[in-house]
Structure formats: C-alpha cells, structure tokens
Design a protein around this motif. Sequence first.
Motif, PDB file in Angstrom:
ATOM      1  N   LEU A 267       0.827  -1.212   0.000  1.00 57.35           N
ATOM      2  CA  LEU A 267       0.000   0.000   0.000  1.00 57.35           C
ATOM      3  C   LEU A 267       0.858   1.258   0.000  1.00 57.35           C
ATOM      4  CD1 LEU A 267      -2.931  -0.858   2.433  1.00 57.35           C
ATOM      5  CD2 LEU A 267      -2.725  -1.244  -0.029  1.00 57.35           C
ATOM      6  N   ALA A 271       3.923  -0.428  -3.932  1.00 58.76           N
ATOM      7  CA  ALA A 271       2.874  -0.326  -4.951  1.00 58.76           C
ATOM      8  C   ALA A 271       3.448  -0.341  -6.374  1.00 58.76           C
ATOM      9  CB  ALA A 271       2.044   0.937  -4.729  1.00 58.76           C
ATOM     10  N   VAL A 295     -12.364  -4.689 -10.075  1.00 64.95           N
ATOM     11  CA  VAL A 295     -11.946  -3.738  -9.031  1.00 64.95           C
ATOM     12  C   VAL A 295     -13.181  -3.084  -8.422  1.00 64.95           C
ATOM     13  CG1 VAL A 295     -10.782  -1.517  -8.623  1.00 64.95           C
ATOM     14  CG2 VAL A 295      -9.647  -3.276  -9.980  1.00 64.95           C
ATOM     15  N   MET A 303      -3.885  -0.752  -8.628  1.00 62.15           N
ATOM     16  CA  MET A 303      -2.635  -0.334  -7.985  1.00 62.15           C
ATOM     17  C   MET A 303      -2.049   0.869  -8.725  1.00 62.15           C
ATOM     18  SD  MET A 303      -2.763  -2.277  -5.508  1.00 62.15           S
ATOM     19  CE  MET A 303      -1.277  -1.934  -4.596  1.00 62.15           C
ATOM     20  N   GLY A 304      -1.413   1.766  -7.944  1.00 65.37           N
ATOM     21  CA  GLY A 304      -0.869   2.979  -8.552  1.00 65.37           C
ATOM     22  C   GLY A 304      -1.918   4.065  -8.706  1.00 65.37           C
ATOM     23  N   GLY A 306      -4.952   6.387  -6.520  1.00 61.53           N
ATOM     24  CA  GLY A 306      -5.469   6.765  -5.207  1.00 61.53           C
ATOM     25  C   GLY A 306      -4.355   7.237  -4.297  1.00 61.53           C
ATOM     26  N   HIS A 307      -4.714   8.099  -3.380  1.00 60.19           N
ATOM     27  CA  HIS A 307      -3.732   8.609  -2.423  1.00 60.19           C
ATOM     28  C   HIS A 307      -4.474   9.201  -1.241  1.00 60.19           C
ATOM     29  CE1 HIS A 307      -0.217  10.682  -0.852  1.00 60.19           C
ATOM     30  NE2 HIS A 307       0.487   9.880  -1.610  1.00 60.19           N
ATOM     31  N   ARG A 308      -3.919   9.031  -0.049  1.00 62.38           N
ATOM     32  CA  ARG A 308      -4.548   9.603   1.142  1.00 62.38           C
ATOM     33  C   ARG A 308      -4.622  11.130   1.049  1.00 62.38           C
ATOM     34  NH1 ARG A 308      -4.805   7.825   6.346  1.00 62.38           N
ATOM     35  NH2 ARG A 308      -5.637   5.961   5.373  1.00 62.38           N
ATOM     36  N   ASN A 361      -1.018   7.795  -9.061  1.00 65.58           N
ATOM     37  CA  ASN A 361      -0.030   8.337  -8.118  1.00 65.58           C
ATOM     38  C   ASN A 361       1.379   8.059  -8.647  1.00 65.58           C
ATOM     39  OD1 ASN A 361       0.794   5.683  -7.211  1.00 65.58           O
ATOM     40  ND2 ASN A 361      -1.127   5.592  -6.054  1.00 65.58           N
ATOM     41  N   VAL A 362       2.373   8.406  -7.862  1.00 64.39           N
ATOM     42  CA  VAL A 362       3.778   8.329  -8.302  1.00 64.39           C
ATOM     43  C   VAL A 362       4.166   6.929  -8.804  1.00 64.39           C
ATOM     44  CG1 VAL A 362       4.709   7.788  -6.000  1.00 64.39           C
ATOM     45  CG2 VAL A 362       6.105   9.076  -7.607  1.00 64.39           C
ATOM     46  N   ASP A 363       3.497   5.912  -8.259  1.00 62.37           N
ATOM     47  CA  ASP A 363       3.895   4.544  -8.587  1.00 62.37           C
ATOM     48  C   ASP A 363       3.318   4.026  -9.898  1.00 62.37           C
ATOM     49  OD1 ASP A 363       5.491   4.054  -6.335  1.00 62.37           O
ATOM     50  OD2 ASP A 363       3.699   3.847  -5.101  1.00 62.37           O
ATOM     51  N   PHE A 384      12.940   3.187  -4.431  1.00 60.21           N
ATOM     52  CA  PHE A 384      12.186   4.212  -3.693  1.00 60.21           C
ATOM     53  C   PHE A 384      12.934   4.522  -2.381  1.00 60.21           C
ATOM     54  CE2 PHE A 384       7.371   5.170  -2.844  1.00 60.21           C
ATOM     55  CZ  PHE A 384       7.681   6.326  -2.159  1.00 60.21           C
TER      56      PHE A 384
HETATM   57  N1  CMC Z   1      -8.473   1.077  -6.483  1.00 59.59           N
HETATM   58  C1  CMC Z   1      -9.815   0.957  -6.261  1.00 59.59           C
HETATM   59  N2  CMC Z   1     -10.467   1.582  -5.278  1.00 59.59           N
HETATM   60  C2  CMC Z   1      -9.739   2.375  -4.478  1.00 59.59           C
HETATM   61  C3  CMC Z   1      -8.354   2.551  -4.647  1.00 59.59           C
HETATM   62  C4  CMC Z   1      -7.736   1.874  -5.708  1.00 59.59           C
HETATM   63  N3  CMC Z   1      -6.427   2.004  -5.933  1.00 59.59           N
HETATM   64  N4  CMC Z   1      -7.884   3.397  -3.707  1.00 59.59           N
HETATM   65  C5  CMC Z   1      -8.947   3.743  -2.950  1.00 59.59           C
HETATM   66  N5  CMC Z   1     -10.059   3.121  -3.417  1.00 59.59           N
HETATM   67  C6  CMC Z   1     -11.434   3.281  -2.934  1.00 59.59           C
HETATM   68  C7  CMC Z   1     -11.605   2.609  -1.576  1.00 59.59           C
HETATM   69  O1  CMC Z   1     -12.021   1.270  -1.738  1.00 59.59           O
HETATM   70  C8  CMC Z   1     -12.665   3.484  -0.957  1.00 59.59           C
HETATM   71  O2  CMC Z   1     -13.915   3.161  -1.543  1.00 59.59           O
HETATM   72  P1  CMC Z   1     -15.265   3.222  -0.652  1.00 59.59           P
HETATM   73  O3  CMC Z   1     -15.420   4.652  -0.254  1.00 59.59           O
HETATM   74  O4  CMC Z   1     -16.320   2.722  -1.565  1.00 59.59           O
HETATM   75  O5  CMC Z   1     -15.036   2.324   0.512  1.00 59.59           O
HETATM   76  C9  CMC Z   1     -12.314   4.890  -1.444  1.00 59.59           C
HETATM   77  O6  CMC Z   1     -11.629   4.682  -2.689  1.00 59.59           O
HETATM   78  C10 CMC Z   1     -11.432   5.672  -0.493  1.00 59.59           C
HETATM   79  O7  CMC Z   1     -10.240   4.922  -0.292  1.00 59.59           O
HETATM   80  P2  CMC Z   1      -9.511   4.709   1.082  1.00 59.59           P
HETATM   81  O8  CMC Z   1      -9.071   3.289   1.189  1.00 59.59           O
HETATM   82  O9  CMC Z   1     -10.346   5.272   2.200  1.00 59.59           O
HETATM   83  O10 CMC Z   1      -8.264   5.660   0.890  1.00 59.59           O
HETATM   84  P3  CMC Z   1      -6.963   5.688   1.789  1.00 59.59           P
HETATM   85  O11 CMC Z   1      -6.568   7.099   1.884  1.00 59.59           O
HETATM   86  O12 CMC Z   1      -7.160   4.939   3.057  1.00 59.59           O
HETATM   87  O13 CMC Z   1      -5.910   4.837   0.927  1.00 59.59           O
HETATM   88  C11 CMC Z   1      -4.225   4.276  -0.578  1.00 59.59           C
HETATM   89  C12 CMC Z   1      -4.932   5.419   0.136  1.00 59.59           C
HETATM   90  C13 CMC Z   1      -3.028   4.856  -1.346  1.00 59.59           C
HETATM   91  C14 CMC Z   1      -3.687   3.258   0.451  1.00 59.59           C
HETATM   92  C15 CMC Z   1      -5.223   3.606  -1.546  1.00 59.59           C
HETATM   93  O14 CMC Z   1      -5.699   4.536  -2.479  1.00 59.59           O
HETATM   94  C16 CMC Z   1      -4.620   2.394  -2.233  1.00 59.59           C
HETATM   95  O15 CMC Z   1      -4.602   1.307  -1.664  1.00 59.59           O
HETATM   96  N6  CMC Z   1      -4.098   2.568  -3.508  1.00 59.59           N
HETATM   97  C17 CMC Z   1      -3.452   1.491  -4.204  1.00 59.59           C
HETATM   98  C18 CMC Z   1      -2.041   1.297  -3.657  1.00 59.59           C
HETATM   99  C19 CMC Z   1      -1.119   2.392  -4.124  1.00 59.59           C
HETATM  100  O16 CMC Z   1      -1.071   2.753  -5.294  1.00 59.59           O
HETATM  101  N7  CMC Z   1      -0.305   2.901  -3.183  1.00 59.59           N
HETATM  102  C20 CMC Z   1       0.709   3.902  -3.465  1.00 59.59           C
HETATM  103  C21 CMC Z   1       0.420   5.203  -2.809  1.00 59.59           C
HETATM  104  S1  CMC Z   1       1.461   6.519  -3.476  1.00 59.59           S
HETATM  105  C22 CMC Z   1       3.045   6.151  -2.994  1.00 59.59           C
HETATM  106  C23 CMC Z   1       3.244   6.179  -1.541  1.00 59.59           C
HETATM  107  O17 CMC Z   1       2.973   7.208  -0.914  1.00 59.59           O
HETATM  108  O18 CMC Z   1       3.685   5.165  -1.023  1.00 59.59           O
END
Ligand code: CMC
Length: 429
Positions: A267, A271, A295, A303-304, A306-308, A361-363, A384
């Motif tokens: 996560l 990623a 999905v 993957m790649g 979404g972002h907090r 996102n960056v990844d 990274f």
């Molecule tokens: N694919 C599908 N759905 C998603 C995704 C995604 N990549 N990311 C978030 N969602 C959905 C999630 O299921 C939720 O839906 P609902 O409101 O229906 O329950 C909604 O979007 C909000 O997501 P969240 O899980 O509350 O968001 P978060 O801030 O807790 O998570 C995250 C952020 C980066 C962990 C997440 O977006 C994720 O798992 N992304 C994929 C992994 C990824 O690419 N990570 C790299 C982040 S950037 C580099 C770094 O900083 O490390």
Amino acid sequence: MAKESLSITDNRTGKQYEIPIKHGSIHATDLRQIRTGPDDFGLLSYDPAFMNTAACTSRITYIDGDKGILHYRGYPIEQLAEKSTYLEVAYLLIYGKLPTKSELDRWLHDITYHTMVHENIKKFLDGYRYDAHPMGILIGTVAALSTFYPDAHNIFDQRSREIQICRLIAKMPTLAAMSFRHSVGQPYPLPDNDLSYTENFLNLMWKATEVKYAANPILAKALDVLFILHADHEQNCSTTAMRCVGSSHSDPYSAVAAASAALYGPLHGGANEAVLTMLKEIGSKDRIPEFIKSVKEGHGKLMGFGHRVYKNYDPRAKIIKRMADQVFEVTGRNPLLDIALELERIALSDDYFVSRKLYPNVDFYSGLIYQAMRFPTTMFTVLFAIPRTSGWIAQWLEMLGDEEQKIARPRQIYLGEQKRDYVPIEQRR
Ligand code: CMC
C-alpha cells in the motif's frame, strides 16, 4: 474580529469550554479538561490511521492534495526536477536551504567518500537465500550498519550525526545494488568515486568485466529525477515510522531500517512493484474493462491509483509520465505502457474512480521506466528507499530538534473484557 477559538458545550455536564485554535487546529490535550467528574480521564480524540490528526509541525514538505501541489522547503517539485540534482535536493531537505557552490562541493565529496561498506556485510549477504527479496536484504543490512558505527547512538552529538547522515545517504545505493547482485550471483563491484550518485549506483548494479562502467547519461539523469521526486512526501507511513522509532532515541540506522520496512508494504512503496504485476496480469488492452469491473466489485485495487492526500493528479506522476518518452527513446518502448495509458484513460472516465477522486499516483508510471531500464520488479521499492532516505533523515532531525516532541505513544480506547478471575484449565468449556 472573529476569535481564533472553539466553544464546546459538553451535553453530559452542561459545562462550556473555550479551546484555542492555532494553525487551523486544536491541541488534542486541550480536550482533556472536558471531564464528567474527578475520576474521568478526560475527553480523547479517536483517529485510527491518523486520518485527521497532525502529529507534528513541519517546515520540510508542503502538499496541497486538492490542487496537486508539492514543494520541498518552498521550492516547487517541477522546478527541482528540471533544474536541480538529487544530492542538491537531499541537502535542501536536510539543511533547509539550497547549498552554495562550496557547500555543495563539500557535500558531494563527503557522500562520494562514504559509499563503501564494511567487508563483513558480504558475509551477511551470504546468509540470505539466493531468492531473498532485495528489500528484505536492504532492511536487514541497513539495520546492521548501526553495529559497525556504535558512535551513531550519540544522536545529540552534532559531528557524529553529520557523519551518520553522509554514511546513510552514501551507503544506501551500495547496499541496494549488493542486494540485487546477491540474487543473481554476481560479484560486488567497488563504488567509483569519479561518478555521480546515480551513475555510481548504475555502476554498482550493472558493471561486468569492463574496466570502467559508463552509464547512459539520459538514463542516469532520468534516475536522478526519479530520486528527486521520491525524496520526501511529508508524514507518510514510512516517515511516520522513522519519526516514531527515532522518538525513542534509537540510532538513525535502526530508524531507517524501520522506515524501510514500512515502505516495503504494497500500500506504500511496494505499490510500484504491484503495478507491474497488475499490468502483466491484465496482459492486453481488451482485458482492461473486465479488470476495472472486478476492481469496482471489490476484488482488489487498481494499484498505482489513489492517495490519502492527493485528490487530484499526483504532480510527481505528471513529471514521470512526460519523462517516460525520453527513457523509452534509449531503451525502446515498454509494451506495458499501452496497457497503462488505456487503463488510466478508462479509469479517469469511470464514475467509480472520478467520484472517489482516484488519480494515478507516483507509482503508476515509475515501474514502467524502471523495467525499461532493466531493473527487476523486486528492485522497485529499493529504488524508492534510496532517495527517501534523505527525506527520512530530514524529518528525523526536525523531530529531534522539536521541543514539543516526546517519545511517540498514542492512547487507545479499551473495549476488551473488564477484570475477571483466572479459570483453571479443567474448568474451562
Ligand atoms: N483502487 C480501487 N479503489 C480504491 C483505490 C484503488 N487504488 N484506492 C482507494 N479506493 C477506494 C476505496 O475502496 C474506498 O472506496 P469506498 O469509499 O467505496 O469504501 C475509497 O476509494 C477511499 O479509499 P480509502 O481506502 O479510504 O483511501 P486511503 O486514503 O485509506 O488509501 C491508498 C490510500 C493509497 C492506500 C489507496 O488509495 C490504495 O490502496 N491505492 C493502491 C495502492 C497504491 O497505489 N499505493 C501507493 C500510494 S502513493 C506512494 C506512496 O505514498 O507510497
């Protein structure tokens, strides 16, 4: 004029409180005065995953997630990516200002002359299985460095700190490349002090029997830009781990090992590896709609995406996407790029992703570049960790110098059993 405070009425007691607002926040400990009686501990704020809690003040990195803005020490990431170098950015993050010419020369010299690691590190590497994940090796070996430099425990000794900082930034690429060479059974080349930071890293990765390794300058520059983009990202999971472990006054090698372990997860820094695995599994453009559907049905994530913090296009992803063309001119086009571009197009026109503000996102694109540059996917998170080390160090130093900080120790809300008596085993049902 409006008052910078918050008025609270506790409906349990009818009492009123006025809590100051500073920098758009209230101090969580100000809530403790809100009590129902003398035995009440006081009101806590509950915030799993720190969704709305600032755990520090910081002057290092600024992000506006809605607008897609990223600054290091006030400088926009776009300008740094275009005009600076990774080591200059590392200096900027750590010391808070761009170096003068003489400061930069000294900094480059010090980093260059600390790139070698103790020969015993090779013995550790021998202990790992041939297929050990390089990130696992990196975490283990960087932690081990603290045993080679016992003076690193003197974290409040300015001179000792400076040396550990140089060692960490200098040795991370060496350990990273060694973790790869171990997996392919190749000898470990020596660092080459004539080369730049990224050229030397490429030398440590790829040098074979040639007397001197010459990296392709476009690839070395692209890697340097990728390192700039990954150098810091304020209070993310691994930086929080760095600050948290550092707050107990551990040495910086141990804290960087902890931060690297946090980065390892899919996560976070893992990623980029997961993106490549996903693109390979999708395999062809015609299978994208089926993948997006799964999905949306909750079977895994895109993957790649979404972002907090970013609820807009990640500015780093924009720069990487543009840079990909320059890299592919040298390496040849990565065939997975077409799947990635189509995946992005479809996702960004789909209400599921649009309504949740999920952008690349960056990844999302970095892995495609790394793969085109011949790095195996298992090295992506390692790539990274190398540049993020400077950000971790900057945040660690800021934390140590912050008089408001103490050992990190969150509270909990206990929902378990109340006191009960032990039951002998023969009486249990
Ligand atoms: N694919 C599908 N759905 C998603 C995704 C995604 N990549 N990311 C978030 N969602 C959905 C999630 O299921 C939720 O839906 P609902 O409101 O229906 O329950 C909604 O979007 C909000 O997501 P969240 O899980 O509350 O968001 P978060 O801030 O807790 O998570 C995250 C952020 C980066 C962990 C997440 O977006 C994720 O798992 N992304 C994929 C992994 C990824 O690419 N990570 C790299 C982040 S950037 C580099 C770094 O900083 O490390």
